[in-house]
Design a protein around this motif. Structure first.
Motif, PDB file in Angstrom:
ATOM      1  N   GLN A  36      16.057  24.182  70.581  1.00  0.00           N
ATOM      2  CA  GLN A  36      15.231  23.217  71.292  1.00  0.00           C
ATOM      3  C   GLN A  36      14.661  23.798  72.580  1.00  0.00           C
ATOM      4  N   GLU A  37      15.455  24.605  73.253  1.00  0.00           N
ATOM      5  CA  GLU A  37      14.959  25.230  74.482  1.00  0.00           C
ATOM      6  C   GLU A  37      13.817  26.202  74.168  1.00  0.00           C
ATOM      7  N   ASN A  71      10.734  24.082  73.478  1.00  0.00           N
ATOM      8  CA  ASN A  71      10.176  23.556  74.730  1.00  0.00           C
ATOM      9  C   ASN A  71       9.401  24.626  75.494  1.00  0.00           C
ATOM     10  N   LYS A 117       5.251  24.526  76.003  1.00  0.00           N
ATOM     11  CA  LYS A 117       4.694  24.520  77.365  1.00  0.00           C
ATOM     12  C   LYS A 117       3.797  25.723  77.598  1.00  0.00           C
ATOM     13  N   GLU A 154       5.484  20.124  69.927  1.00  0.00           N
ATOM     14  CA  GLU A 154       6.776  20.714  69.588  1.00  0.00           C
ATOM     15  C   GLU A 154       6.803  21.160  68.125  1.00  0.00           C
TER      16      GLU A 154
END
Length: 204
Positions: free
Chosen positions: A134-135, A138, A142, A148
């Motif tokens: 998930q990191e 993200n 960005k 996502e």
């Protein structure tokens, strides 16, 4: 065998490997070689940087960019594929040559490009940087201004390409603890502490 130390960093896409390499090189006051290798290769092969970037760390060729035709020039006739070396192999071989040249010159940080294998006879600290899924999503969402879902697709694609590229050129398992003596999860440590650990190892 060189006496100076070289740090090679393998990394999952979106794990922060480039940022870690950049911060580490800055702290240690040694050169960083990452995307700048692509620019060097493009100049050496007399091709566009975008063309070199398209096949960097991938085994994928396409009809137009997969082979060197007439560098930086228009060509109306394609050469026979069986006598032309694939561009991704030319890029890999040139990167290998440049990596060894810089490794002979002095201490440095090299990100990706099978550097751990290329420099297997050198005094290297080989590390692989991973991060929680998930990191990574993200960070990529960005960075590229995408959803996502698209970020997750991009991560899967690039990781798959890097794995195939690495394993095809080295015969080793990409990201494995059998391949890399040091595997660090940047999500658990954070970017700064990951750099702290590598700086400590380098100076030990």
């Amino acid at each position: 065998m060189t006496t100076h130390k070289i740090i090679t960093i393998g990394r999952q896409f979106g794990s922060g490997g480039h940022e870690i390499g950049n911060l580490l090189a800055t702290r240690l006051d040694i050169p960083l070689y990452d995307n700048n290798l692509v620019r060097m290769v493009a100049k050496k092969l007399d091709i566009r940087e975008e063309t070199a970037q398209a096949v960097d760390e991938t085994m994928i060729n396409n009809f137009l960019s997969g082979y060197i035709l007439a560098p930086m020039e228009e060509s109306s006739k394609l050469p026979d594929a069986d006598v032309i070396q694939p561009l991704n192999e030319q890029v890999h071989e040139m990167q290998t040559e440049i990596i060894r040249k810089f490794a002979d010159r002095g201490s440095c940080v090299i990100v990706g490009r099978c550097a751990d294998y290329v420099l297997k006879d050198y005094n290297c600290i080989n590390v692989f940087i991973c991060a929680d899924r998930q990191e990574r999503i993200n960070r990529i969402a960005k960075r590229y201004g995408m959803s996502e879902r698209k970020a997750a697709d991009k991560i899967r694609k690039i990781d798959r390409e890097r794995k195939y590229y690495y394993e095809s050129h080295t015969g080793r398992e990409w990201g494995s603890t059998d391949t890399y003596p040091i595997v660090l999860n940047a999500s658990r440590l954070g970017i700064e502490k990951t750099v702290d650990v590598l700086e400590m190892i380098y100076k030990a």
